[in-house]
Design an enzyme around this catalytic site. Structure first.
Site, short mmCIF file in Angstrom:
data_model
loop_
_atom_site.label_atom_id
_atom_site.label_comp_id
_atom_site.label_asym_id
_atom_site.label_seq_id
_atom_site.Cartn_x
_atom_site.Cartn_y
_atom_site.Cartn_z
NE ARG A 98 -3.97 -2.08 2.12
CZ ARG A 98 -3.86 -3.41 2.13
NH1 ARG A 98 -2.68 -3.96 2.40
NH2 ARG A 98 -4.90 -4.16 1.87
CG HIS A 123 -0.64 -5.58 -4.58
ND1 HIS A 123 0.41 -5.53 -3.69
CD2 HIS A 123 -1.49 -6.55 -4.11
CE1 HIS A 123 0.22 -6.42 -2.74
NE2 HIS A 123 -0.93 -7.05 -2.97
CG HIS A 199 0.27 -11.58 -3.82
ND1 HIS A 199 -0.63 -12.43 -3.23
CD2 HIS A 199 0.09 -10.37 -3.24
CE1 HIS A 199 -1.34 -11.75 -2.33
NE2 HIS A 199 -0.91 -10.50 -2.32
CB SER A 200 2.74 -17.97 -4.65
OG SER A 200 3.07 -17.98 -6.03
CE1 TYR A 201 -4.44 -15.24 -0.99
CE2 TYR A 201 -3.18 -14.59 -2.94
CZ TYR A 201 -4.11 -14.29 -1.94
OH TYR A 201 -4.69 -13.04 -1.93
CD GLN A 318 2.11 -7.15 4.41
OE1 GLN A 318 3.10 -6.42 4.51
NE2 GLN A 318 0.93 -6.82 4.90
CD GLU A 346 2.07 -10.57 -0.14
OE1 GLU A 346 2.04 -9.44 -0.67
OE2 GLU A 346 1.18 -10.99 0.64
#
Length: 380
Positions: A98, A123, A199-201, A318, A346
């Site tokens: 952000r 982002h 940004h993989s989950y 993050q 992240e």
């Protein structure tokens, strides 16, 4: 990352972007800018990547019993990524996370960005690097160290950011069950903030297998950056000792997830869970041009026996626990992922660093090269 901003993208956008990028190009260049899916395989370890958003679509590896599972959340088709607001597997930028009030001042000049998270920028704006077609520069799908390199040219003024930027990312299976990510960016003409993030989950039990509350997480970080209700940093870098944010020892996610504030719902209700930037130990002197890898995190899933160890060279990470995932988010095979259905790690510069001079700098000036290195080591 918390609540994604809505996107108004259609599948047709893929074709339009690809056509615009390839106008007048020869057949090879047109092929490189056509949206597709590319596989890297090393034995029973494989990943799939698309050049739409530089997305990692799947990561398949065995568990302790030899059973293969895909351990990242995502979709079956590119069209679903185009129309999604989840950032599943994407490379996000020009500035990840952000930026408060969608503005910053650099070298005495104020820049106004696209607000896509309330009044803030998330982002990179509504058309960040996760929502564009990247050019496939190289793809070697097999062999000892298969890899793919993707390229994107961000023009001066894109989403309000100053200066043109040439960005590369390489995904490589660099060792037995090791996935390396190499990002670099070069500014042309003007200084600009750069903060890229992958940004993989992750759900080490398999995408759609349930929540990650039973996973243990260890973060090699003694401090974090507290935030306000809009998840904007206050400017403090505070110790984790004595707080629910202390994850220096392996800790079950479920033991802490309901003790920390992870944002607000559309109705103003508190959403619980981690959406927290940690200052990685040893990263005090790290800026956008760092090179040294440090151990960032270890995640373990007891049911599958899989572990993930993350190394990177950025000052922050993050940690996000999928707080805003809901049962109506349908992924691969139509599975509903649900709240806490995955976690994100992240690595990054600190959020809103452009507005906090005490944070490590994310400014890249002409002639400098931003380098972001990551290494995921899997075991089972």
């Amino acid at each position: 990352m918390a609540r994604p901003a809505p996107l108004l993208l259609l599948l047709a956008a893929v074709c339009l972007v690809a056509a615009a990028s390839a106008g007048g190009a020869d057949a090879a260049e047109r092929k490189a800018t056509t949206v597709g899916v590319y596989e890297l395989r090393k034995g029973d370890f494989s990943i799939r990547v698309t050049n739409w958003g530089a997305v990692i679509m799947s990561v398949v590896l065995p568990d302790s019993r030899g059973k293969l599972d895909d351990v990242v959340l995502g979709y079956d088709t590119i069209a679903e990524y185009v129309n999604s607001s989840t950032y599943f597997g994407a490379l996000v930028g020009r500035v990840a996370n952000r930026i408060a009030k969608a503005r910053f001042v650099l070298d005495g000049k104020a820049y106004h960005l696209y607000p896509n998270d309330g009044k803030n920028t998330l982002h990179g704006g509504h058309r960040g690097f996760s929502n564009v077609t990247w050019t496939v520069k190289e793809h070697v799908g097999g062999g000892d160290a298969p890899y793919i390199t993707l390229y994107y040219h961000s023009f001066d003024g894109e989403q309000g950011f100053p200066g043109a930027l040439d960005v590369y990312v390489t995904y490589q299976l660099s060792g037995p069950y090791v996935l390396s990510v190499h990002m670099n960016a070069t500014a042309a003409g003007k200084a600009t903030p750069v903060n890229l993030a992958q940004h993989s989950y992750w759900n080490l039990g398999g995408a759609g297998s349930g929540d990650i509350l039973g996973n243990t997480v260890q973060l090699f970080a003694s401090r974090y950056t507290p935030v306000d209700a809009e998840l904007i940093p206050t400017g403090q870098v505070a110790p984790v000792a004595g707080t629910p944010y202390d994850l220096r020892a392996p800790t079950p996610v479920g033991a802490r997830v309901h003790l920390v504030m992870g944002g607000l719902s559309k109705t103003g209700a508190t959403i619980y869970g981690f959406d927290t930037n940690y200052a990685v130990d040893g990263g005090d002197d790290v800026d956008a041009h760092a090179h040294a890898l440090r151990r960032v995190a270890v995640v373990q899933d007891g049911k599958s026996g899989r572990s993930l160890e993350l190394w990177a060279n950025q000052p922050g990470v993050q940690f996000y626990t999928g707080n805003f995932l809901t049962a109506d988010v349908k992924g691969k095979g139509g599975k509903a992922y649900g709240q806490y259905g995955a976690l994100c790690l992240e690595t990054q510069g600190f959020p809103d660093a452009v507005n906090h001079p005490n944070f490590p700098s994310v400014i890249v000036r002409p002639g400098q090269v931003y380098k972001h290195e990551m290494m995921y080591k899997f075991s089972f």
